[in-house]
Scaffold this motif. Structure first.
Motif, mmCIF file in Angstrom:
data_model
loop_
_atom_site.group_PDB
_atom_site.id
_atom_site.type_symbol
_atom_site.label_atom_id
_atom_site.label_comp_id
_atom_site.label_asym_id
_atom_site.label_seq_id
_atom_site.Cartn_x
_atom_site.Cartn_y
_atom_site.Cartn_z
ATOM 1 N N ALA A 1 25.530 62.674 9.149
ATOM 2 C CA ALA A 1 26.888 62.116 9.082
ATOM 3 C C ALA A 1 26.958 60.920 10.024
ATOM 4 O O ALA A 1 26.116 60.764 10.909
ATOM 5 N N CYS B 1 23.762 57.685 8.835
ATOM 6 C CA CYS B 1 23.825 57.467 7.381
ATOM 7 C C CYS B 1 23.939 55.976 7.094
ATOM 8 O O CYS B 1 23.243 55.440 6.225
ATOM 9 N N GLU C 1 25.564 61.345 3.409
ATOM 10 C CA GLU C 1 26.269 62.242 4.332
ATOM 11 C C GLU C 1 26.284 63.676 3.779
ATOM 12 O O GLU C 1 26.430 63.869 2.581
ATOM 13 N N ARG D 1 31.377 66.691 15.492
ATOM 14 C CA ARG D 1 31.913 66.804 14.129
ATOM 15 C C ARG D 1 31.936 68.279 13.753
ATOM 16 O O ARG D 1 30.919 68.970 13.912
ATOM 17 N N TRP E 1 33.131 70.724 10.506
ATOM 18 C CA TRP E 1 33.622 70.787 9.125
ATOM 19 C C TRP E 1 33.938 72.233 8.772
ATOM 20 O O TRP E 1 33.162 73.149 9.103
ATOM 21 N N LYS F 1 37.171 67.933 7.277
ATOM 22 C CA LYS F 1 36.749 67.453 8.600
ATOM 23 C C LYS F 1 37.885 67.691 9.589
ATOM 24 O O LYS F 1 39.012 67.254 9.365
ATOM 25 N N ASP G 1 36.836 62.194 13.163
ATOM 26 C CA ASP G 1 36.694 61.408 11.931
ATOM 27 C C ASP G 1 38.033 61.304 11.197
ATOM 28 O O ASP G 1 38.248 60.369 10.430
#
Ligand code: UDP
Length: 271
Positions: free
Chosen positions: A98, A102, A109, A204, A206, A213, A217
């Protein structure tokens, strides 16, 4: 607790001299920045949530034997930490592709890496924190080889532990950034400790079911309200009661909620 003079004013935190020699008060601001400060907003509640999440995570890390600069949480926005000599290197650990990797390498991603990938960045805003190698760190004298080995070992242990901790509450730890510093004890023995913070500002996360997310982000890419995401993380970690929200109807931070939470914390704190 009386704050001493301001010693640093960063993008998301301000540091003040602490009450005792070798201590610092770390104040979490509501400022959100992205793209090395190009995008900026004040988001009420962010500082309080990050203070709470980071205090919790650093305490958990101490409990598994990772030395940190954290001493204790002081109030809604502030924590007492040990003064460290920061090593000017940002350590990024990636489990899933991510973000910048990327963009830079033209990768998709969301792809899971076969094992954790470690990267080092030179901590220098003027240069946009360039990617560096382990050799740069040792040869340019930012850390001794044995210190770097210890840093890598800590970073991987932190990744193992936190990946499991977040998976248990339905969140995938995609990547994160760490900073380390040196600390000297009374006998002049110097050791490495985890410094700075661990919050959704520098990792990050998720949702494992929906892929939503929950981290910064949301702000960087305009994916939704930042506080809603951070609040979900804090609730899943059990740091805020399920039926509470950190913002009142008028959008202000509910200071009473944090006051109440710190009273509960103090009641159960073992001296
Ligand atoms: N990160 C950070 N500070 C930085 C750069 C990155 O905390 O100055 C964190 C970021 O939140 C993410 C991880 O490090 O969890 C990897 O970031 P990446 O290199 O993808 O850069 P970004 O997309 O955040 O600019």
């Amino acid at each position: 607790m009386a704050k001493g003079k301001q010693i640093y004013n960063g993008k998301a935190k301000t540091l003040f001299e602490g009450p005792d020699e070798g201590t610092i008060i770390q104040h979490f601001k509501d400022d959100a920045t992205a793209g090395n400060g190009l995008k900026h907003a004040i988001i009420p509640g962010k500082g309080a949530l990050n203070n709470r999440i980071s205090s919790h995570i650093l305490t958990q890390l101490e409990a598994i034997g990772i030395p940190t600069h954290f001493i204790r949480s002081l109030n809604m926005r502030e924590q007492l930490v040990r003064k460290v000599d920061i090593i000017p290197v940002e350590v990024v650990v990636r489990n899933i592709l991510a973000g910048t990797i990327c963009k830079k390498l033209g990768l998709e991603e969301g792809e899971k890496l076969p094992e954790a990938l470690l990267e080092f960045y030179y901590k220098k805003d003027e240069l946009n924190d360039p990617l560096i190698s382990a050799d740069h760190i040792v040869t340019l004298g930012w850390a001794e080889e044995y210190e770097l080995e210890e840093i890598v070992d800590y970073a991987l242990r932190i990744n193992d532990f936190l990946s499991g901790m977040f998976a248990a509450i339905g969140l995938r730890l995609v990547d994160f950034k760490l900073e380390f510093g040196r600390i000297e004890d009374e006998d002049g023995f110097v050791s490495i400790v985890l410094a700075d913070e661990f919050s959704p500002d520098n990792c990050r996360l998720w949702d494992m079911e929906t892929g939503e997310k929950m981290d910064k982000d949301r702000f960087r890419r305009d994916l939704g309200d930042l506080i809603d995401g951070y609040e979900v993380i804090a609730k899943k970690l059990g740091l805020i009661p399920q039926d509470c929200t950190v913002r009142k109807e008028n959008g202000d931070v509910d200071e009473k909620l944090f006051e109440r939470l710190s009273l509960i914390e103090n009641k159960y704190r073992v001296a």
